[in-house]
Design an enzyme around this catalytic site. Structure first.
Site, PDB file in Angstrom:
ATOM      1  N   ARG A 119       0.880  -1.174   0.000  1.00  0.00           N
ATOM      2  CA  ARG A 119       0.000   0.000   0.000  1.00  0.00           C
ATOM      3  C   ARG A 119       0.916   1.223   0.000  1.00  0.00           C
ATOM      4  NH1 ARG A 119      -1.799   0.177   6.437  1.00  0.00           N
ATOM      5  NH2 ARG A 119       0.274  -0.270   7.232  1.00  0.00           N
ATOM      6  N   CYS A 131       2.601   6.569  -7.568  1.00  0.00           N
ATOM      7  CA  CYS A 131       3.222   7.772  -8.110  1.00  0.00           C
ATOM      8  C   CYS A 131       2.188   8.887  -7.969  1.00  0.00           C
ATOM      9  CB  CYS A 131       3.574   7.543  -9.573  1.00  0.00           C
ATOM     10  SG  CYS A 131       3.935   9.087 -10.397  1.00  0.00           S
ATOM     11  N   ASN A 166      -4.588   7.679   3.814  1.00  0.00           N
ATOM     12  CA  ASN A 166      -4.098   7.137   5.084  1.00  0.00           C
ATOM     13  C   ASN A 166      -2.589   7.323   5.117  1.00  0.00           C
ATOM     14  OD1 ASN A 166      -4.841   5.279   7.501  1.00  0.00           O
ATOM     15  ND2 ASN A 166      -2.941   4.438   6.678  1.00  0.00           N
ATOM     16  N   GLU A 167      -2.125   8.027   6.112  1.00  0.00           N
ATOM     17  CA  GLU A 167      -0.681   8.166   6.337  1.00  0.00           C
ATOM     18  C   GLU A 167       0.102   8.354   5.038  1.00  0.00           C
ATOM     19  OE1 GLU A 167       0.606   4.846   8.728  1.00  0.00           O
ATOM     20  OE2 GLU A 167      -0.092   5.828  10.564  1.00  0.00           O
ATOM     21  N   CYS A 184       7.741  12.555 -12.384  1.00  0.00           N
ATOM     22  CA  CYS A 184       8.035  13.245 -11.115  1.00  0.00           C
ATOM     23  C   CYS A 184       9.302  14.081 -11.250  1.00  0.00           C
ATOM     24  CB  CYS A 184       8.152  12.236  -9.976  1.00  0.00           C
ATOM     25  SG  CYS A 184       6.547  11.576  -9.492  1.00  0.00           S
ATOM     26  N   GLU A 233      -5.358   6.874  15.598  1.00  0.00           N
ATOM     27  CA  GLU A 233      -5.037   5.456  15.797  1.00  0.00           C
ATOM     28  C   GLU A 233      -4.143   5.303  17.020  1.00  0.00           C
ATOM     29  OE1 GLU A 233      -3.139   3.457  12.518  1.00  0.00           O
ATOM     30  OE2 GLU A 233      -4.406   4.445  11.040  1.00  0.00           O
ATOM     31  N   GLU A 271      -1.486  -8.145   9.081  1.00  0.00           N
ATOM     32  CA  GLU A 271      -1.836  -7.533  10.363  1.00  0.00           C
ATOM     33  C   GLU A 271      -2.725  -8.425  11.225  1.00  0.00           C
ATOM     34  OE1 GLU A 271      -3.034  -3.567   9.144  1.00  0.00           O
ATOM     35  OE2 GLU A 271      -1.036  -2.838   9.655  1.00  0.00           O
ATOM     36  N   PHE A 302      -2.016 -10.359  13.545  1.00  0.00           N
ATOM     37  CA  PHE A 302      -1.673 -10.401  14.975  1.00  0.00           C
ATOM     38  C   PHE A 302      -1.591  -9.014  15.606  1.00  0.00           C
ATOM     39  CE2 PHE A 302       0.573 -14.507  13.695  1.00  0.00           C
ATOM     40  CZ  PHE A 302      -0.542 -15.278  14.034  1.00  0.00           C
TER      41      PHE A 302
HETATM   42  C1  GAL Z   1      -0.754   2.550  10.902  1.00  0.00           C
HETATM   43  C2  GAL Z   1      -1.667   2.388   9.691  1.00  0.00           C
HETATM   44  C3  GAL Z   1      -2.732   1.331   9.953  1.00  0.00           C
HETATM   45  C4  GAL Z   1      -2.126   0.092  10.546  1.00  0.00           C
HETATM   46  C5  GAL Z   1      -1.368   0.463  11.790  1.00  0.00           C
HETATM   47  C6  GAL Z   1      -0.728  -0.699  12.499  1.00  0.00           C
HETATM   48  O1  GAL Z   1       0.429   3.167  10.572  1.00  0.00           O
HETATM   49  O2  GAL Z   1      -2.288   3.591   9.397  1.00  0.00           O
HETATM   50  O3  GAL Z   1      -3.400   1.060   8.758  1.00  0.00           O
HETATM   51  O4  GAL Z   1      -1.303  -0.506   9.613  1.00  0.00           O
HETATM   52  O5  GAL Z   1      -0.331   1.351  11.433  1.00  0.00           O
HETATM   53  O6  GAL Z   1      -0.069  -0.287  13.668  1.00  0.00           O
END
Ligand code: GAL
Length: 698
Positions: free
Chosen positions: A131, A135, A169-170, A180, A327, A375, A377
């Protein structure tokens, strides 16, 4: 000593913001929710709703990484499942941050439009996968993102559940494809206008790097250019602005049909790759993702103060406006070297720490553990077992109960008279510098060391960059301001002239915004205000020490001498007076710390890197000497911190114990009603290990 002249610290900032979302006058509690992973398990989705109520969750972030479920084939949208989820959540009492899905793209998109795939710094091109690897200048990607964002806004922008946009997201990373590179050249051309100006700024006569045609410029490369510091800096600026442009296009696409919904994107702590200060004005509110590795031996307090620093920075990015903790993990992560569980008490404590420093939300990654893939776990509110009878679920419930009692805190802020500079461009330039200490220059750690001292002494701090106004503060600490942004030195000079107290350290005022050294002596434009000239800097091997000597009868509360490590500035006083001298080596007896009386104010220069003990004592001395108030005007036990939120009328005193010992805090200023126990507090309070209390004063 009182501050003279114009009274510093009379903030023009607001302290009563009201709720971020008028429909929810409560602290938000929720999580990233990925129902698209469970569409074939309707009974699980029903269970989710039941359990969300048990945790008093009132918000979910939905749709992050859900693109292939929303548009399984190009142009074929499947929004029915999302519509049902939003309806169900709303009926169940949960609002929604609706995400744009650009953080991860479907396979069909990469297959049909390969120009969406990123080219790395070593010029290799990614294949489909992972993810955050697109570009950002790809016309196909921009078009497809705008399209799906627009469709989502049209369909759900007015849904009762949706209170804001979680844009992508991030964001992070960079692409070095030909497009670029051209965009970079255009950016340079726009900023420099002529190659002469660019060559001058990049000092390109060095190693015969003079450019005679814009086409000769390539982005930094692992097997090409890495040593032209002006270029590296410009490339990082370009990447931030390119990301901003992409983000703005995303925002515009959702605003066509939903012009009033507030937008945010989740920041990654102090992620070095993007200058978050530049991005902040494009967002309606700041949000960030916090994943500290709690419980590493002997580091709890330092961890806690680092997180507090990022919380304070998130609040400061919008001049005090409450932010969102988007988060955090309810238990452990799965990507850090050691996945340690939070010890009893830590989940509530770390969640309320965010609120203490200005968050009006506590949210998690993730609501339910995914069943497969990388992810599976990672900590979640609901584990694979699927029911609520778990320790982690109880912890989350406890937070839900606590947040319910904190509704009055919503919209209040932290009123800080102290500012600490943590600046991205400075950080980039310091990372690039070769010498004086390639074995570890430690900028971030140094900023944090000063923050830690303030945190441990219960002082409210705004964490700002060099572009921010200074008039709200009475004490300004600027560790290692190596690169001076345009106008910063003048602002500092005004600040001190008007009675402010300024602290700078070694390795300051060395380069301008192009990473070109100041001629005529360091610390460049800060020379007058600091009243010194820095001639050389000595670098010490790991484990080596010098000492500095100070007179405790003059500088009260200080010890006679302190260890000095890593960096020692050999500087001369011009108008400053000597506060401390070096004890050893050929520069024994030369100044190590100085004070310059400059108009109505004071400017200190700390020439040597010290251990934490000096910084702690020196901060304590500064607070006393210059009458800068700490929150409770008392000495806090180690690893205990205080933060006060206020709207100008009520005060909410958050008391947090990051130690494994029971601790008591005593202060005449500590009185009011404790919000979790409803007990009256008069002058003292006891906190259990990892305990937290909130005392309201009206
Ligand atoms: C963040 C991300 C989430 C998930 C999480 C796990 O950086 O935005 O989607 O991956 O980390 O800690």
């Amino acid at each position: 000593m009182q501050l003279k002249g114009k009274k510093k610290g009379d903030s023009m900032k607001s302290n009563d913001y009201g709720p971020l979302f008028p429909s929810i006058p409560r602290v938000l509690h929720g999580a990233d929710y990925n129902p698209e992973q469970w569409l074939d398990y309707p009974e699980i989705l029903t269970e989710d709703l039941r359990m969300m109520q048990l945790t008093k969750c009132n918000v979910m972030s939905v749709g992050i990484f859900a693109w292939s479920s929303l548009e399984p084939e190009e142009g074929q949208y499947d929004f029915a499942w999302l519509a049902k989820i939003l309806d169900d959540l709303y009926a169940n009492g949960q609002y929604v941050f609706l995400a744009t899905p650009s953080g991860a793209r479907p396979a069909w998109l990469a297959q049909r439009y390969p120009d969406v795939l990123r080219v790395n710094k070593d010029r290799t091109k990614n294949t489909f996968g992972l993810r955050h690897n697109h570009c950002l200048s790809s016309p196909a990607y921009r078009h497809k993102v705008a399209k799906i964002n627009g469709e989502l806004a049209r369909r759900f922008g007015h849904h009762k559940a949706v209170i804001g946009w979680h844009i992508s997201n991030e964001y992070g990373g960079e692409c070095h494809c030909e497009r670029c590179q051209s965009a970079f050249r255009a950016w340079l051309q726009h900023n420099y206008q002529t190659l002469d100006r660019l060559n001058e700024a990049w000092w390109s006569t060095f190693w015969s790097h003079t450019y005679t045609n814009w086409q000769q410029i390539e982005s930094p490369s692992t097997h090409g250019e890495t040593m032209v510091h002006g270029m590296n800096l410009d490339w990082r600026r370009f990447v931030t602005e390119q990301t901003m442009e992409f983000m703005q296009a995303e925002i515009q696409a959702v605003r066509v049909d939903a012009p009033y919904l507030p937008v945010t994107t989740n920041f990654m702590e102090a992620f070095e790759g993007l200058d978050y200060w530049k991005m902040a004005p494009l967002l309606d509110f700041i949000s960030w993702d916090s994943y500290p590795t709690w419980h590493e031996p002997r580091t709890e307090a330092k961890k806690a103060s680092w997180v507090a620093m990022i919380h304070d920075m998130s609040r400061s990015m919008k001049q005090g406006k409450p932010f969102v903790l988007m988060e955090s993990t309810p238990s452990a992560t799965n990507w850090q070297p050691i996945s340690k569980l939070k010890r009893p008490g830590m989940h509530l404590l770390s969640s309320l720490q965010a609120v203490a420093h200005g968050a009006d939300s506590v949210q998690y990654f993730q609501w339910r553990k995914s069943r497969g893939s990388s992810e599976k776990f990672h900590g979640a509110v609901v584990d694979h077992v699927g029911h609520e009878h778990t320790r982690v679920f109880d912890d989350v419930r406890e937070v839900g109960d606590a947040l319910e009692k904190l509704s009055a805190v919503v919209g209040t802020t932290v009123d800080a008279k102290v500012a600490l500079i943590f600046d991205w461009e400075n950080r980039w330039a310091i990372q690039d510098a070769q010498g004086p200490r390639n074995a570890g220059i430690h900028y971030e750690q140094t900023v944090h060391a000063w923050y830690h001292a303030l945190w441990q002494q219960g002082v409210a701090v705004d964490v700002i960059d060099q572009t921010q106004p200074l008039d709200a503060y009475s004490l300004l600490i600027a560790p290692m301001v190596y690169l001076l942004r345009p106008g910063f030195a003048d602002k500092v000079s005004e600040f001190v002239k008007n009675g402010g107290v300024f602290v700078a350290t070694y390795f300051s005022g060395i380069v301008d915004e192009h990473d070109l050294c100041y001629l005529g002596g360091f610390p460049g434009p800060l020379m007058d205000v600091l009243g010194i000239w820095s001639e050389e800097i000595d670098s010490l091997y790991d484990g080596e020490t010098n000492r500095l000597h100070i007179d405790p009868s003059v500088y009260q509360g200080m010890k006679k001498s302190y260890d000095v490590i890593e960096l020692c500035d050999l500087f001369h006083t011009k108008t400053a007076k000597v506060v401390a001298t070096y004890s050893d080596d050929f520069y024994a007896h030369r100044p190590a710390v100085t004070l310059n009386h400059y108009h109505e104010g004071h400017a200190y220069y700390v020439g040597a890197r010290t251990k934490q003990d000096f910084i702690d004592d020196f901060v304590s001395f500064l607070l006393q000497r210059h009458s800068v108030a700490s929150h409770l005007n008392t000495r806090l036990p180690e690893a205990v911190s205080v933060s006060i939120r206020t709207n100008g009328r009520d005060q909410f005193i958050f008391l947090m114990n990051f130690s494994q010992k029971t601790q008591s805090i005593m202060s005449e200023q500590l009185h009011g009603r404790e919000l979790f126990t409803a007990m009256a507090i008069k002058g003292s309070i006891i906190l259990k290990p990892f305990g937290v209390a909130v005392v309201q004063q009206s």
